[in-house]
Design an enzyme around this catalytic site. Structure first.
Site, PDB file in Angstrom:
ATOM      1  CB  SER A 266       1.248 -24.274 -69.150  1.00  0.00           C
ATOM      2  OG  SER A 266       0.138 -23.485 -68.401  1.00  0.00           O
ATOM      3  CG  ASP A 267      -4.586 -26.482 -71.952  1.00  0.00           C
ATOM      4  OD1 ASP A 267      -5.309 -25.621 -71.788  1.00  0.00           O
ATOM      5  OD2 ASP A 267      -4.897 -27.280 -72.915  1.00  0.00           O
ATOM      6  CD1 TRP A 268      -7.245 -25.290 -65.692  1.00  0.00           C
ATOM      7  CD2 TRP A 268      -8.118 -23.528 -66.681  1.00  0.00           C
ATOM      8  NE1 TRP A 268      -8.086 -24.632 -64.797  1.00  0.00           N
ATOM      9  CE2 TRP A 268      -8.618 -23.634 -65.269  1.00  0.00           C
ATOM     10  CE3 TRP A 268      -8.554 -22.398 -67.465  1.00  0.00           C
ATOM     11  CZ2 TRP A 268      -9.540 -22.428 -64.841  1.00  0.00           C
ATOM     12  CZ3 TRP A 268      -9.369 -21.392 -66.982  1.00  0.00           C
ATOM     13  CH2 TRP A 268      -9.837 -21.353 -65.582  1.00  0.00           C
TER      14      TRP A 268
END
Length: 719
Positions: A266-268
């Protein structure tokens, strides 16, 4: 370690140990776990405990060989099964030696230099202990309001795909397991993150699946075809579903259709952000949707560690999904050789030797030269080294030319334009700031005017601040700040020759600069050796060869503006500009101010007649398109010869032209060379309304020239 040993290892793991492998946290959280009392603030807000930190499977943002060695050794002491940490970082356009921003690299059209920049970034990062870089970013972008445009290589799916492959080759090399000076690459952001509505970061993305497949997906696929080990989910929705929980996108396209078996991260905090999107009621539902979609690593939120065990116990999620994710993570750790050597590549002595070394800086210089684009030149450039020159503007003595995502680069290490020009000029050089990035005092202006009045030629060093672009850097006004436009106007009143150099992270609305200055050089944020490269371009020691990888708009009201647009049922006839009921603006041309592929040189190149080996082709019999290019100037120069094709009639309407090939040629004064392109049936395929991928028989135009606008034209038929 072989596959059976990895499988056996997973069978020995408890559910909690498995889920912990799926959590990625920043280095500062790991460093705070030695004293339990330090688990406060953001960690408490996120629901993260010290035990979670100590067990998590990967670390974000830590660099430095000694620090990584210390943390890895401490972690391994407490790892029951001897599973090492993965260290990841945002190494976007260099580690310590900073190269031009990726958009600038795209403007080089130089795939070998792009690959070399990634190889050098990997070498420095690996010595500092990093295993994975969150790069390349291959999101196609058509809207310069979006701040992260600086991370992309432009608006064209073909060019972006070639750069995606080049960056992956540079980072990973040909043998990631054995080559300890390489990194695993993570292509991002899947998918279509570069098309947010209004150019506003993290905003909604909405398009047809046909457009997604034809324009936005090719560069991700190219990176994976090159062997990219990881992929990062994007923040945005895709067809109304956040990417981090989008089963159709991640399971359907990525896993099943493309057969990607690497790690998906995932991204942040994007897993938890599904709650804010309205796609999940709470963290538990977010964890359920993300694991179902196939997200292996959750970055910086604890939805997995807090809720996957209960989801498994309740029967909503099969533990097989967890095992699948853990298997991919352990396979990557194994491919990197971490089980045998957890400190892979981390070496303080090697780190000291290679970081920011002369060889790496030389490559940064070369790429800064090749990335700069000469946008206008009415005989002012190159400068006469004997002339008296005034260097004026906020970037005259500015070190902050690295741009966003400069990793561990130090702006004070960057070569300033002023000091570089001082070394190279024989005449008098006077430096005056004139104004700040967005402020001006009467005293600043007066000193600049006084310096300019005494000079033979004025060089204006203008641009955005580094934080005016990058993540979270979306803007509705993409002109230079008013203070700088006022400076240009006041200097122009003196009637002296004026050349402008632009330092920025996006295509700008250049009104007030392009029309006022006699010459304009687009330097972008050029990296550690930027000042030296730009100075050499200004004095003619180097010859500009960059070509725009994104169109420059007439104004912000025109965006998105891009070269490979469709025609309309009422196209405007350029000879009938007063006609109203056609597709046009009342107050602006339709065309961009500067087109894709555009760039000038100190050399002059002429194109001979376009030659086709046939006016018919088939799947079995491609045709060749040739043109002879001559350097009619007095300097050796590089020309980027570009091939475009238009399908005149399609089952789905086709763009007015599409880049299908290019070749960079270096020509001495008076030298000619014939450039030949092969046009194959495969190049003519596209996605039809039923998403089948094929070509249509019929007529095509072929265009060859120095940019997407100024081209020679021929025709052929596919039979």
């Amino acid at each position: 370690m072989d596959q059976k040993q990895i499988t056996d290892l997973i069978q020995q793991m408890t559910l909690e140990e498995k889920v912990a492998q799926l959590l990625q946290l920043t280095a500062d959280l790991h460093e705070g776990t030695q004293d339990q009392s330090q688990i406060t603030g953001p960690m408490e807000e996120m629901g993260i405990t010290g035990e979670m930190v100590r067990a998590s499977g990967s670390v974000l943002g830590l660099s430095g060989a000694s620090s990584i060695i210390d943390l890895q050794q401490e972690y391994m002491k407490n790892s029951r099964l001897g599973i090492p940490l993965l260290f990841m970082a945002d190494v976007i356009h260099g580690f310590k030696t900073i190269f031009p921003i990726p958009l600038a690299i795209g403007c080089s059209w130089d795939l070998q230099l792009a690959e070399k920049s990634a190889e050098i970034a990997a070498r420095e990062s690996a010595a500092a202990g990093i295993h994975v870089t969150f790069s390349p970013m291959v999101d196609l972008v058509r809207d310069p309001r979006w701040g992260r445009v600086m991370e992309t290589t432009g608006e064209d799916p073909y060019l972006n795909s070639l750069f995606a492959r080049a960056f992956v080759r540079g980072y990973q090399g040909s043998n990631l397991s054995e080559d300890k000076e390489r990194l695993a690459a993570c292509v991002k952001h899947f998918a279509a993150y570069g098309a947010p509505e209004g150019g506003r970061d993290y905003n909604t993305v909405n398009m047809s699946e046909r457009q997604l497949r034809e324009t936005y997906l090719p560069a991700y696929k190219a990176a994976l075809d090159e062997g990219c080990e990881m992929i990062m989910a994007s923040f945005n929705t895709v067809d109304g579903i956040p990417a981090s929980g989008n089963e159709k996108l991640m399971r359907g396209v990525l896993r099943d259709e493309w057969n990607f078996d690497g790690v998906l991260i995932s991204d942040w905090a994007s897993v938890r952000e599904m709650v804010a999107h309205g796609a999940a009621e709470d963290d538990c539902e977010a964890a359920y949707r993300a694991i179902r979609a196939g997200v292996d690593i959750e970055m910086m939120t604890p939805c997995y560690v807090q809720h996957l065990p209960e989801l498994i116990q309740s029967g909503r999620v099969s533990e097989a999904l967890i095992d699948e994710a853990v298997l991919r993570i352990l396979q990557l750790k194994n491919k990197l050789g971490l089980f045998e050597d957890p400190l892979r590549g981390a070496d303080p002595a090697r780190e000291s030797e290679v970081l920011f070394c002369a060889q790496h800086r030389e490559a940064a210089y070369d790429l800064a030269v090749k990335s700069s684009v000469l946008l206008k030149n009415n005989g002012v450039l190159p400068l006469d080294p004997e002339a008296d020159i005034a260097l004026i503007g906020p970037y005259a003595g500015q070190e902050d030319i690295l741009g966003w995502w400069a990793c561990v680069g130090v702006k004070e290490d960057a070569v300033q334009l002023g000091s570089a020009m001082q070394e190279r000029l024989h005449g008098k050089l006077t430096i005056a700031e004139g104004c700040g990035i967005d402020t001006m005092t009467p005293d600043q202006l007066q000193k600049a005017v006084d310096a300019a009045r005494k000079a033979d030629v004025i060089v204006l060093a203008l641009g955005e601040a580094a934080d005016m672009s990058g993540e979270g850097g979306s803007r509705t006004d993409i002109k230079l700040p008013k203070a700088q436009l006022e400076l240009v106007k006041e200097i122009r009143k003196l009637g002296k020759p004026v050349a402008a150099v632009l330092f920025n992270g996006r295509p700008l609305d250049l009104h007030g600069v392009l029309d006022e200055a006699d010459a304009v050089l687009e330097a972008w944020f050029p990296g550690s050796e930027g000042g030296a490269a730009i100075a050499d371009l200004l004095i003619g020691k180097a010859n500009p060869s960059g070509r725009l990888a994104m169109s420059f708009p007439q104004s912000v009201g025109q965006v998105p503006v891009y070269y490979n647009t469709y025609n309309t049922g009422r196209p405007m006839d350029p000879s009938k500009t007063d006609e109203r009921y056609v597709s046009k603006y009342l107050d602006s041309p339709n065309e961009p101010l500067l087109p894709f592929g555009f760039g000038l040189s100190y050399s002059d190149f002429t194109y001979g007649e376009l030659s086709l080996t046939s006016h018919e082709m088939s799947a079995e019999q491609p045709l060749k398109v040739s043109v002879t290019v001559t350097n009619t100037g007095t300097r050796t120069g590089i020309e980027t010869v570009q091939l475009y094709i238009r399908d005149i009639t399609g089952e789905v309407v086709r763009p007015l032209r599409e880049l299908k090939g290019f070749e960079q040629i270096k020509l001495e004064p008076g030298e000619s060379r014939t450039v030949t392109f092969t046009v194959s049936e495969e190049m003519l395929r596209y996605y039809h309304s039923d998403l089948s991928y094929s070509s249509d028989p019929g007529r095509f135009h072929v265009f060859v020239g120095p940019n997407s606008r100024d081209t020679l034209q021929g025709s052929f038929e596919l039979v």
